[in-house]
Design a protein around this motif. Structure first.
Motif, PDB file in Angstrom:
ATOM      1  N   PRO A   4       7.128   5.509 -13.372  1.00 36.85           N
ATOM      2  CA  PRO A   4       6.653   5.656 -11.986  1.00 36.85           C
ATOM      3  C   PRO A   4       5.310   4.978 -11.755  1.00 36.85           C
ATOM      4  CG  PRO A   4       7.531   7.738 -12.806  1.00 36.85           C
ATOM      5  CD  PRO A   4       7.482   6.812 -13.985  1.00 36.85           C
ATOM      6  N   LYS A   5       4.411   5.060 -12.753  1.00 32.22           N
ATOM      7  CA  LYS A   5       3.092   4.432 -12.610  1.00 32.22           C
ATOM      8  C   LYS A   5       3.214   2.918 -12.475  1.00 32.22           C
ATOM      9  CE  LYS A   5      -1.450   4.190 -14.855  1.00 32.22           C
ATOM     10  NZ  LYS A   5      -2.271   4.622 -16.036  1.00 32.22           N
ATOM     11  N   ALA A   6       4.093   2.321 -13.291  1.00 37.22           N
ATOM     12  CA  ALA A   6       4.291   0.869 -13.218  1.00 37.22           C
ATOM     13  C   ALA A   6       4.934   0.473 -11.893  1.00 37.22           C
ATOM     14  CB  ALA A   6       5.171   0.415 -14.385  1.00 37.22           C
ATOM     15  N   ALA A   7       5.846   1.305 -11.397  1.00 37.88           N
ATOM     16  CA  ALA A   7       6.495   1.011 -10.111  1.00 37.88           C
ATOM     17  C   ALA A   7       5.474   1.038  -8.979  1.00 37.88           C
ATOM     18  CB  ALA A   7       7.610   2.025  -9.855  1.00 37.88           C
ATOM     19  N   GLN A   8       4.601   2.054  -8.984  1.00 38.48           N
ATOM     20  CA  GLN A   8       3.580   2.139  -7.940  1.00 38.48           C
ATOM     21  C   GLN A   8       2.618   0.959  -8.004  1.00 38.48           C
ATOM     22  OE1 GLN A   8       3.245   4.570  -5.282  1.00 38.48           O
ATOM     23  NE2 GLN A   8       2.045   2.783  -4.708  1.00 38.48           N
ATOM     24  N   LYS A   9       2.308   0.517  -9.220  1.00 40.90           N
ATOM     25  CA  LYS A   9       1.415  -0.644  -9.368  1.00 40.90           C
ATOM     26  C   LYS A   9       2.049  -1.890  -8.754  1.00 40.90           C
ATOM     27  CE  LYS A   9      -1.161  -3.310 -12.828  1.00 40.90           C
ATOM     28  NZ  LYS A   9      -1.487  -3.463 -14.271  1.00 40.90           N
ATOM     29  N   GLN A  10       3.349  -2.081  -8.963  1.00 38.05           N
ATOM     30  CA  GLN A  10       4.032  -3.235  -8.388  1.00 38.05           C
ATOM     31  C   GLN A  10       4.091  -3.138  -6.862  1.00 38.05           C
ATOM     32  OE1 GLN A  10       7.817  -3.831 -10.281  1.00 38.05           O
ATOM     33  NE2 GLN A  10       6.942  -4.178 -12.302  1.00 38.05           N
ATOM     34  N   ILE A  11       4.273  -1.926  -6.363  1.00 33.56           N
ATOM     35  CA  ILE A  11       4.277  -1.724  -4.905  1.00 33.56           C
ATOM     36  C   ILE A  11       2.911  -2.069  -4.325  1.00 33.56           C
ATOM     37  CG2 ILE A  11       4.483   0.008  -3.080  1.00 33.56           C
ATOM     38  CD1 ILE A  11       6.563   1.436  -4.837  1.00 33.56           C
ATOM     39  N   ASP A  12       1.848  -1.687  -5.031  1.00 35.99           N
ATOM     40  CA  ASP A  12       0.488  -1.998  -4.569  1.00 35.99           C
ATOM     41  C   ASP A  12       0.254  -3.512  -4.553  1.00 35.99           C
ATOM     42  OD1 ASP A  12       0.025   0.697  -4.338  1.00 35.99           O
ATOM     43  OD2 ASP A  12      -1.002   0.884  -6.277  1.00 35.99           O
ATOM     44  N   ILE A  13       0.785  -4.221  -5.553  1.00 34.67           N
ATOM     45  CA  ILE A  13       0.660  -5.687  -5.580  1.00 34.67           C
ATOM     46  C   ILE A  13       1.386  -6.293  -4.384  1.00 34.67           C
ATOM     47  CG2 ILE A  13       1.329  -7.764  -6.853  1.00 34.67           C
ATOM     48  CD1 ILE A  13       0.942  -6.148  -9.434  1.00 34.67           C
ATOM     49  N   LEU A  14       2.570  -5.746  -4.070  1.00 40.03           N
ATOM     50  CA  LEU A  14       3.316  -6.210  -2.897  1.00 40.03           C
ATOM     51  C   LEU A  14       2.522  -5.966  -1.623  1.00 40.03           C
ATOM     52  CD1 LEU A  14       5.902  -7.148  -1.385  1.00 40.03           C
ATOM     53  CD2 LEU A  14       6.683  -4.767  -1.490  1.00 40.03           C
ATOM     54  N   ALA A  15       1.908  -4.791  -1.518  1.00 41.68           N
ATOM     55  CA  ALA A  15       1.124  -4.448  -0.326  1.00 41.68           C
ATOM     56  C   ALA A  15      -0.041  -5.418  -0.137  1.00 41.68           C
ATOM     57  CB  ALA A  15       0.613  -3.019  -0.433  1.00 41.68           C
ATOM     58  N   PHE A  17      -0.270  -8.511  -1.294  1.00 46.27           N
ATOM     59  CA  PHE A  17       0.264  -9.818  -0.924  1.00 46.27           C
ATOM     60  C   PHE A  17       0.604  -9.861   0.566  1.00 46.27           C
ATOM     61  CE2 PHE A  17       3.877 -12.642  -0.182  1.00 46.27           C
ATOM     62  CZ  PHE A  17       3.443 -13.832  -0.763  1.00 46.27           C
ATOM     63  N   CYS A  18       1.229  -8.791   1.070  1.00 43.80           N
ATOM     64  CA  CYS A  18       1.597  -8.736   2.484  1.00 43.80           C
ATOM     65  C   CYS A  18       0.362  -8.725   3.379  1.00 43.80           C
ATOM     66  CB  CYS A  18       2.462  -7.501   2.752  1.00 43.80           C
ATOM     67  SG  CYS A  18       4.099  -7.577   1.988  1.00 43.80           S
ATOM     68  N   ASN A  19      -0.660  -7.986   2.973  1.00 42.28           N
ATOM     69  CA  ASN A  19      -1.893  -7.949   3.756  1.00 42.28           C
ATOM     70  C   ASN A  19      -2.576  -9.306   3.787  1.00 42.28           C
ATOM     71  OD1 ASN A  19      -1.705  -5.231   4.436  1.00 42.28           O
ATOM     72  ND2 ASN A  19      -2.776  -4.546   2.582  1.00 42.28           N
ATOM     73  N   ASP A  20      -2.599  -9.990   2.647  1.00 42.50           N
ATOM     74  CA  ASP A  20      -3.269 -11.293   2.559  1.00 42.50           C
ATOM     75  C   ASP A  20      -2.574 -12.343   3.422  1.00 42.50           C
ATOM     76  OD1 ASP A  20      -5.036 -10.164   0.800  1.00 42.50           O
ATOM     77  OD2 ASP A  20      -4.112 -10.996  -1.013  1.00 42.50           O
ATOM     78  N   TRP A  21      -1.245 -12.241   3.554  1.00 40.36           N
ATOM     79  CA  TRP A  21      -0.489 -13.269   4.270  1.00 40.36           C
ATOM     80  C   TRP A  21       0.038 -12.800   5.623  1.00 40.36           C
ATOM     81  CZ3 TRP A  21      -0.314 -18.255   2.759  1.00 40.36           C
ATOM     82  CH2 TRP A  21      -0.745 -18.536   1.454  1.00 40.36           C
ATOM     83  N   GLY A  22      -0.396 -11.637   6.053  1.00 36.14           N
ATOM     84  CA  GLY A  22      -0.009 -11.156   7.380  1.00 36.14           C
ATOM     85  C   GLY A  22       1.463 -10.838   7.501  1.00 36.14           C
ATOM     86  N   ILE A  23       2.059 -10.335   6.425  1.00 31.81           N
ATOM     87  CA  ILE A  23       3.482  -9.992   6.414  1.00 31.81           C
ATOM     88  C   ILE A  23       3.645  -8.483   6.587  1.00 31.81           C
ATOM     89  CG2 ILE A  23       5.626 -10.032   5.071  1.00 31.81           C
ATOM     90  CD1 ILE A  23       4.481 -12.454   3.578  1.00 31.81           C
ATOM     91  N   GLU A  24       4.588  -8.094   7.416  1.00 32.87           N
ATOM     92  CA  GLU A  24       4.840  -6.669   7.647  1.00 32.87           C
ATOM     93  C   GLU A  24       6.149  -6.267   6.965  1.00 32.87           C
ATOM     94  OE1 GLU A  24       5.461  -3.481  11.338  1.00 32.87           O
ATOM     95  OE2 GLU A  24       4.806  -5.550  11.727  1.00 32.87           O
ATOM     96  N   VAL A  25       6.125  -5.192   6.187  1.00 29.40           N
ATOM     97  CA  VAL A  25       7.305  -4.683   5.499  1.00 29.40           C
ATOM     98  C   VAL A  25       8.024  -3.683   6.399  1.00 29.40           C
ATOM     99  CG1 VAL A  25       8.172  -3.407   3.489  1.00 29.40           C
ATOM    100  CG2 VAL A  25       6.245  -4.990   3.245  1.00 29.40           C
ATOM    101  N   ASN A  26       9.331  -3.834   6.532  1.00 28.45           N
ATOM    102  CA  ASN A  26      10.130  -2.893   7.317  1.00 28.45           C
ATOM    103  C   ASN A  26      10.378  -1.640   6.476  1.00 28.45           C
ATOM    104  OD1 ASN A  26      12.031  -1.475   8.798  1.00 28.45           O
ATOM    105  ND2 ASN A  26      13.188  -3.301   9.380  1.00 28.45           N
ATOM    106  N   LEU A  27       9.620  -0.598   6.721  1.00 31.10           N
ATOM    107  CA  LEU A  27       9.703   0.617   5.901  1.00 31.10           C
ATOM    108  C   LEU A  27      11.038   1.340   6.074  1.00 31.10           C
ATOM    109  CD1 LEU A  27       6.088   2.085   6.260  1.00 31.10           C
ATOM    110  CD2 LEU A  27       7.061   0.804   4.365  1.00 31.10           C
ATOM    111  N   SER A  28      11.688   1.152   7.215  1.00 29.53           N
ATOM    112  CA  SER A  28      12.973   1.835   7.434  1.00 29.53           C
ATOM    113  C   SER A  28      14.060   1.276   6.521  1.00 29.53           C
ATOM    114  CB  SER A  28      13.413   1.694   8.895  1.00 29.53           C
ATOM    115  OG  SER A  28      13.689   0.334   9.217  1.00 29.53           O
ATOM    116  N   LYS A  29      13.862   0.047   6.011  1.00 28.25           N
ATOM    117  CA  LYS A  29      14.829  -0.567   5.103  1.00 28.25           C
ATOM    118  C   LYS A  29      14.328  -0.605   3.658  1.00 28.25           C
ATOM    119  CE  LYS A  29      17.058  -3.528   8.560  1.00 28.25           C
ATOM    120  NZ  LYS A  29      17.431  -4.914   8.914  1.00 28.25           N
TER     121      LYS A  29
END
Length: 256
Positions: A4-15, A17-29
């Motif tokens: 779980p810790k490694a999964a959360q770390k990867q999610i944080d990296i994704l977050a 990246f999205c913030n840096d490039w102005g990308i919005e993640v569809n949380l409903s999907k």
């Protein structure tokens, strides 16, 4: 991720990246599946993306394949069968059976419905019970028992195929399965699924070592995971399986 810790770390990296490039993640999907876990979605680990909680589910449809936390693939096959049946019903509403030849009907089935029924075949086929029966009987030169054909007809893809054949012939849905195969000159789809699987395996072996798919194959081999173990046995079958499922069936029939 394996923890779980490694999964959360990867999610944080994704977050980030999205913030840096102005990308919005569809949380409903965006969902979380804990593979191999016995926890219910209510007691599973909590994961967060950009401060918002992600929903944990038992299964998720990814690229058309229903992935269940238990790792079993039957639910995915049943889901594809349901989609193929819906497509078949759509075909029945569109054409007048008596106005076209069986060959034309079969061409429509092979073009519009069979690709749905056999979608993901290289994933399911090596581990299916019917494939293991075929491999075991062919390798050990054992005769096929009278239970083999009923077992074959109960596979999800073959249920779709037989429904089409009986409709195209204009016979009752409870008519003989063997009669439907024999009258139309068609063979169970499992043999085509085996051919697709073996061709997929051969194609994986030709990929560049740097590709993700080739890396996944190396991992399957080194860890002796079930998919690779089963496909190795399939690859030991007669070379004809790589080429023509019709001829393969004839070989089986002569051995049985």
């Amino acid at each position: 991720a394996l923890t779980p810790k490694a999964a959360q770390k990867q999610i944080d990296i994704l977050a980030k990246f999205c913030n840096d490039w102005g990308i919005e993640v569809n949380l409903s999907k965006t969902k979380v599946v804990e593979f191999g876990g016995l926890r219910s979605p209510n007691t599973a680990h909590k994961f967060y993306l950009q401060g918002k909680s992600l929903e944990t589910v038992d299964s998720y449809c990814y690229l058309g394949i229903e992935l269940h936390k238990s790792g079993e693939l039957r639910s995915a096959q049943d889901s594809l069968k349901s989609k193929a049946i819906r497509a078949f019903f759509g075909l029945k509403r569109t054409i007048i059976r008596s106005k076209i030849s069986f060959k034309a009907s079969a061409t429509l089935f092979d073009s519009l419905i069979k690709p749905i029924a056999l979608y993901g075949a290289p994933i399911f086929t090596p581990s299916s019970a019917i494939t293991k029966t075929i491999v075991n009987n062919v390798k050990n030169n054992k005769p096929f028992t009278k239970n083999f054909l009923p077992k074959l007809s109960r596979s999800p893809s073959e249920k779709v195929h037989l429904s089409f054949l009986k409709w195209a012939l204009g016979v009752h849905r409870k008519s003989s399965n063997v009669g439907a195969w024999g009258e139309t000159g068609r063979y169970p789809l499992v043999y085509q699924a085996i051919r697709l699987t073996l061709n997929f395996y051969k194609r994986l072996q030709t990929l560049a070592d740097s590709s993700f798919a080739k890396a996944a194959l190396r991992e399957q081999r080194s860890l002796k995971l079930p998919w690779y173990s089963n496909i190795e046995k399939l690859a030991e079958l007669d070379e004809i399986y790589h080429i023509d499922h019709v001829s393969a069936f004839r070989i089986l029939d002569s051995k049985g």
